[in-house]
Motif scaffolding. Structure first.
Motif, short mmCIF file in Angstrom:
data_model
loop_
_atom_site.label_atom_id
_atom_site.label_comp_id
_atom_site.label_asym_id
_atom_site.label_seq_id
_atom_site.Cartn_x
_atom_site.Cartn_y
_atom_site.Cartn_z
N ASN A 169 0.24 5.66 6.77
CA ASN A 169 -0.03 5.39 8.05
C ASN A 169 0.82 4.15 8.50
O ASN A 169 1.00 3.71 9.47
CB ASN A 169 -1.38 5.33 8.13
CG ASN A 169 -2.01 6.78 8.46
OD1 ASN A 169 -1.41 7.78 8.72
ND2 ASN A 169 -3.24 6.96 7.66
N ASP B 285 -0.24 3.88 1.86
CA ASP B 285 -0.96 4.63 2.85
C ASP B 285 0.37 4.94 3.95
O ASP B 285 0.95 3.92 4.26
CB ASP B 285 -1.69 3.51 3.36
CG ASP B 285 -2.37 4.45 4.58
OD1 ASP B 285 -2.05 5.69 4.97
OD2 ASP B 285 -3.52 4.02 5.15
N THR C 254 0.79 -1.07 -0.10
CA THR C 254 -0.11 0.15 0.12
C THR C 254 0.72 1.19 0.16
O THR C 254 2.01 1.26 0.31
CB THR C 254 -0.97 0.14 1.20
OG1 THR C 254 -1.73 1.26 1.09
CG2 THR C 254 -0.04 0.03 2.59
N HIS D 143 3.79 -1.27 3.59
CA HIS D 143 4.13 -0.15 2.74
C HIS D 143 5.06 -0.31 1.80
O HIS D 143 6.02 -1.24 1.94
CB HIS D 143 4.74 0.97 3.83
CG HIS D 143 4.43 2.43 3.00
ND1 HIS D 143 5.44 2.92 2.14
CD2 HIS D 143 3.62 3.49 3.03
CE1 HIS D 143 5.23 4.08 1.73
NE2 HIS D 143 3.87 4.44 2.30
#
Length: 289
Positions: A114, A112, A110, A159
């Motif tokens: 976060n 993202d 991903t 990630h």
């Protein structure tokens, strides 16, 4: 991999995977290697000992990507060879009556942010098998429980810039029905051996020099250079070939006899240049090429 009389290996399509860069701990209790993972391929983990003793219970605990996937006792499958005990695992229990197979698959990534600093198990990318001697605990039998799926086997999303994003991860196939036996409480008497299989795509193992490169065929001559011509002939073929050659020679001899007297060669002593004296019939053309 082998540690004394204990052997562990991993199969895909019932074929044992190649093992690269084997290493052994100084105390001889742990062996590790690299294996090639193949996307969307189910795999199975196997173990065996050739030194089983009557009355002894051996157990194998499997851990995948840092998550325990259960344990199996090593059992004798051939009563004529009671010293050989083995076991295997190719799935995990999701309930008392269902299971999901183990497989290699593309690592979920991903962008993202976060998840950029999310905690990742240091054992991600590895399959661990711990062989132990165990004994049953009769006083704990009333606490036997069926395996319960608690979601801990769900694939971790990384990630895309994570250093652990190495291409593949262990994931789980479609659920199927199979009744699972209740877990038997046991106490570990002693640890016997640990096997660690670190998996990566074969292309990555080659790029890092862990697996040997692909051996490509050397450029060779054209197919015409390798053409095989059968020059063997039977007796009839030999006779026909000889007769044909004789006819050609006789024809050539007759032609030469016709020209006899028309072309005369004057011989000179050795070392003296030779000259040709020819007598031509009117209009005759002689080919001297």
């Amino acid at each position: 991999m082998h540690l004394d009389e204990i052997h562990a290996w991993i199969c895909v399509d019932d074929v044992e995977l190649s093992e690269f860069a084997l290493e052994y701990s100084a105390d001889g209790m742990e062996a590790s290697c690299w294996i090639p993972s193949e996307c969307d391929k189910q795999f199975s983990i196997h173990w065996e000992t050739t030194d089983s003793v009557a009355g002894q219970t051996l157990n194998a605990q499997v851990t995948v990507d840092g998550t325990r996937c259960g344990s199996n006792d090593m059992r004798c499958s051939d009563r004529t060879r009671p010293h050989i005990a083995s076991g295997s695992r190719n799935s995990v229990a999701t309930s008392a009556e269902t299971r999901r197979p183990l497989l290699f698959a593309q690592q979920a990534l991903t962008d993202d942010d976060n998840l950029l600093n999310a905690a990742i198990s240091p054992e991600l990318g590895s399959i661990r098998v711990d062989i132990r001697e165990v004994r049953t605990a009769p006083s704990m039998r009333s606490h036997r429980q069926p395996p319960v799926w608690d979601g801990r086997f769900e694939t971790q999303v990384l990630h895309e810039r994570s250093k652990k994003a190495m291409g593949h991860s262990v994931q789980f196939g479609a659920e199927y029905r199979e009744r699972n036996r209740q877990l038997e409480p046991a106490v570990v008497v002693r640890d016997l051996a640990t096997f660690v299989f670190r998996y990566r795509p074969i292309e990555l193992l080659r790029a890092q020099g862990i697996a040997p490169p692909v051996v490509r065929p050397q450029p060779g001559a054209s197919s015409a250079d390798h053409e095989v011509v059968d020059l063997t002939m039977d007796d009839d073929d030999d006779d026909k070939a000889a007769a044909s050659e004789i006819n050609k020679l006789e024809t050539r001899l007759r032609e030469l006899k016709k020209k006899d007297g028309k072309v005369k060669i004057k011989s000179e002593p050795s070392g003296v240049r030779q000259e040709k004296e020819s007598v031509f019939a009117p209009g005759e053309v002689i080919d001297l090429t």
